[in-house]
Each structure stands twice: as structure tokens, then as C-alpha cells.
Design an enzyme around this catalytic site. Structure first.
Site, PDB file in Angstrom:
ATOM      1  N   GLU A  57      -3.314  -2.416   1.428  1.00 35.41           N
ATOM      2  CA  GLU A  57      -3.972  -3.498   2.147  1.00 35.41           C
ATOM      3  C   GLU A  57      -4.946  -2.922   3.169  1.00 35.41           C
ATOM      4  O   GLU A  57      -4.633  -1.946   3.851  1.00 35.41           O
ATOM      5  CB  GLU A  57      -2.942  -4.382   2.852  1.00 35.41           C
TER       6      GLU A  57
ATOM      7  N   ASP B 156       1.736  -1.859   2.514  1.00 40.67           N
ATOM      8  CA  ASP B 156       1.302  -2.616   3.689  1.00 40.67           C
ATOM      9  C   ASP B 156       1.441  -1.660   4.873  1.00 40.67           C
ATOM     10  O   ASP B 156       2.519  -1.514   5.435  1.00 40.67           O
ATOM     11  CB  ASP B 156       2.184  -3.854   3.878  1.00 40.67           C
TER      12      ASP B 156
ATOM     13  N   ASP C  65       7.399  -6.747   5.719  1.00 41.68           N
ATOM     14  CA  ASP C  65       6.517  -5.643   5.335  1.00 41.68           C
ATOM     15  C   ASP C  65       6.638  -5.343   3.839  1.00 41.68           C
ATOM     16  O   ASP C  65       5.644  -5.068   3.169  1.00 41.68           O
ATOM     17  CB  ASP C  65       6.876  -4.382   6.127  1.00 41.68           C
TER      18      ASP C  65
END
Length: 172
Positions: free
Chosen positions: A69, A10, A142
Site C-alpha cells: 500500500e 500494509d 493491519d
């Protein structure tokens, strides 16, 4: 189906989450999760922190595949999207430099795969990540998001193995 170790990322310009899972026969287990704190220094220093930090994670946990992502593009704050895109680029470079195949997933795809709703909130996704990995461990947001990306990749990977590349167009 063979066992595979997957790194989920992420990306962020202040914190970059990472999660490593191992998946075999549709079952995933948590190997490691955390976040890189890259708040200090110039933008170049922070991007180098993402690159080097993920390189260290890759060396330590030896994933075979990676999933990152995608950056959500918001017309209202294009500058933030640009900065996140740079962090994402550093993350992708760390994976590519290690020879890992990189898959990319939009946030809505991750939310749909993990929580069954493309508009699920972070708490719903985090809750499902803990259930899917059978852990009570408290995870930074996160890290939880990165694990969700890794789990999404594991699900898509298994589906692709079962169906061939028929779904490749839909999931990228």
C-alpha cells in the site's frame, strides 16, 4: 490462468500488516495473515524489524508476487507520512531482496477494488475481505488491510492477463 501466491503489505512504523493469498482462476484463498510488532527500539531498529520480519514471512510462505500500500501524504502531518514512507521503503526492500515483483496501490484504489467505494471505512473493507476469502477468522486491522492489498493485486493481475497492459497506466 496459473496459480499465484501473493504477499500484501500494509506498512507501518509500529505495526506492519501482512497477508498471503493464493489466487487461481479468479478465486482467492487465505494462506496466512498477521502483523509485525515493531514498536520497540530506535527508528533504525523498527525499520530493521520490518525488513527482517517480512523476509521471514517471505521465506515461510514463498509468495511469487507482492503488493504494497502506498503512503497517504497528509499536509497537516508530514512527519507521520515521512515515517510511514520509511517503513514502506523497508517493506519494499524486503520484497525486492527476495526477488519479488512489487506492485503499489493507493488506499483509495484498494478500497474501490475491495468494497466498491474509494472512501469505504476500515470496517467495510475488513468485512469484504472476510467475504472474498470466505473466512470468519477475526483479523487485526493491519492484517485485514494487507489482505485487501493482496486481493486488489489479484484482481488487477487477472484483468491485466485478460486485457494485456492496457490498464497499466491506470493502475500503475
Amino acid at each position: 490462468m496459473s496459480r499465484v501466491r501473493i504477499l500484501g503489505v500494509d506498512p507501518g512504523s509500529r505495526f506492519t500488516g501482512f497477508g498471503v493469498i493464493e489466487n487461481e482462476a479468479g478465486r482467492s484463498r487465505l494462506i496466512a495473515a498477521g502483523r509485525l510488532d515493531v514498536r520497540e527500539g530506535t527508528m533504525a531498529d523498527r525499520l530493521l524489524g520490518v525488513l527482517n520480519g517480512l523476509a521471514d514471512v517471505i521465506r515461510e510462505y514463498q509468495p511469487q508476487e507482492s503488493a504494497v500500500e502506498e503512503t497517504f501524504v497528509n499536509r497537516v502531518n508530514a512527519a507521520s507520512a515521512l515515517v510511514l514512507g520509511q517503513a514502506r521503503g523497508a517493506a519494499i526492500c524486503a520484497c525486492a531482496q527476495a526477488g519479488l515483483p512489487v506492485s503499489e496501490y493507493a488506499a483509495a484504489q484498494v478500497k474501490l477494488a475491495i468494497a466498491g467505494n474509494g472512501r469505504a471505512d476500515k470496517e467495510q473493507v475488513a468485512h469484504m475481505v472476510r467475504i472474498l476469502l470466505n473466512t470468519r477468522e477475526a483479523l487485526a486491522a493491519d492484517a485485514s488491510d494487507a489482505l485487501a492489498v493482496a486481493l486488489t493485486h489479484a484482481h488487477v493481475r487477472i484483468t491485466r492477463l485478460r486485457t494485456g497492459d492496457a490498464l497499466k497506466r491506470a493502475w500503475g
